[in-house]
Write a protein that holds these residues in place. Sequence first.
Motif, mmCIF file in Angstrom:
data_model
loop_
_atom_site.group_PDB
_atom_site.id
_atom_site.type_symbol
_atom_site.label_atom_id
_atom_site.label_comp_id
_atom_site.label_asym_id
_atom_site.label_seq_id
_atom_site.Cartn_x
_atom_site.Cartn_y
_atom_site.Cartn_z
ATOM 1 N N ASP A 4 -15.054 -26.248 -38.111
ATOM 2 C CA ASP A 4 -13.846 -26.976 -37.715
ATOM 3 C C ASP A 4 -12.837 -26.053 -37.038
ATOM 4 N N GLY A 8 -13.424 -26.564 -30.142
ATOM 5 C CA GLY A 8 -12.271 -26.688 -29.266
ATOM 6 C C GLY A 8 -12.418 -25.826 -28.037
ATOM 7 N N GLU A 9 -11.297 -25.627 -27.386
ATOM 8 C CA GLU A 9 -11.252 -24.918 -26.109
ATOM 9 C C GLU A 9 -10.437 -23.635 -26.290
ATOM 10 N N TRP A 10 -10.945 -22.539 -25.733
ATOM 11 C CA TRP A 10 -10.363 -21.212 -25.905
ATOM 12 C C TRP A 10 -10.220 -20.531 -24.552
ATOM 13 N N MET A 36 -15.738 -23.083 -24.587
ATOM 14 C CA MET A 36 -15.634 -24.337 -25.332
ATOM 15 C C MET A 36 -16.735 -24.405 -26.374
ATOM 16 N N THR A 38 -18.521 -27.218 -29.199
ATOM 17 C CA THR A 38 -18.673 -28.464 -29.940
ATOM 18 C C THR A 38 -19.243 -28.041 -31.302
ATOM 19 N N GLU A 110 -4.985 -18.430 -35.077
ATOM 20 C CA GLU A 110 -5.381 -19.098 -33.831
ATOM 21 C C GLU A 110 -6.032 -18.154 -32.818
ATOM 22 N N LYS A 138 -6.831 -19.933 -28.925
ATOM 23 C CA LYS A 138 -7.139 -21.363 -28.913
ATOM 24 C C LYS A 138 -6.108 -22.106 -28.082
ATOM 25 N N SER A 141 -4.880 -28.822 -28.114
ATOM 26 C CA SER A 141 -5.781 -29.951 -27.828
ATOM 27 C C SER A 141 -5.044 -31.175 -27.401
#
Length: 141
Positions: A4, A8-10, A36, A38, A110, A138, A141
């Motif tokens: 979790d 996301g996108e970094w 990125m 998933t 983060e 990070k 979002s």
Amino acid sequence: MNIDELVGEWTLISAEITKNGETTSILDPNRSYIKMFTRNRFAFFSRLPNRENFSNNATDAELMLGAKSFDAGTGRFDLNGQDYIEHLDFCSHPNYEGQSIAFKLTYVDEVLTQEGIYPLKRLGFADADGYLVETYKKLAS
């Protein structure tokens, strides 16, 4: 590190490789870098700004410039605590396709740090491996 936190996108904020006791920054300040995740796949992209459009009949020079100004790769990954392995399925650099590369991940405030022995020799880029440390921030979002 749990999934979790990773999803996301970094954006890449630093990248260094150590070879033969010498550490070098490999972050091109002119490029934009995104990674990125998933729940089971990763993808990375980098590009130079202001890329030129191809003409109607793109020349080899235009195609080469386009290839040099954009990098991408994607694949599956395994995550077990801090142990992270990328399995590259597609990459703009063919030496990486079909390769698996192991890293350690840490996540604090983060910021994601990905580090480990980088198989430069196996990839055909050098006579010896290096130690890679990449740091990502990070994105909202």
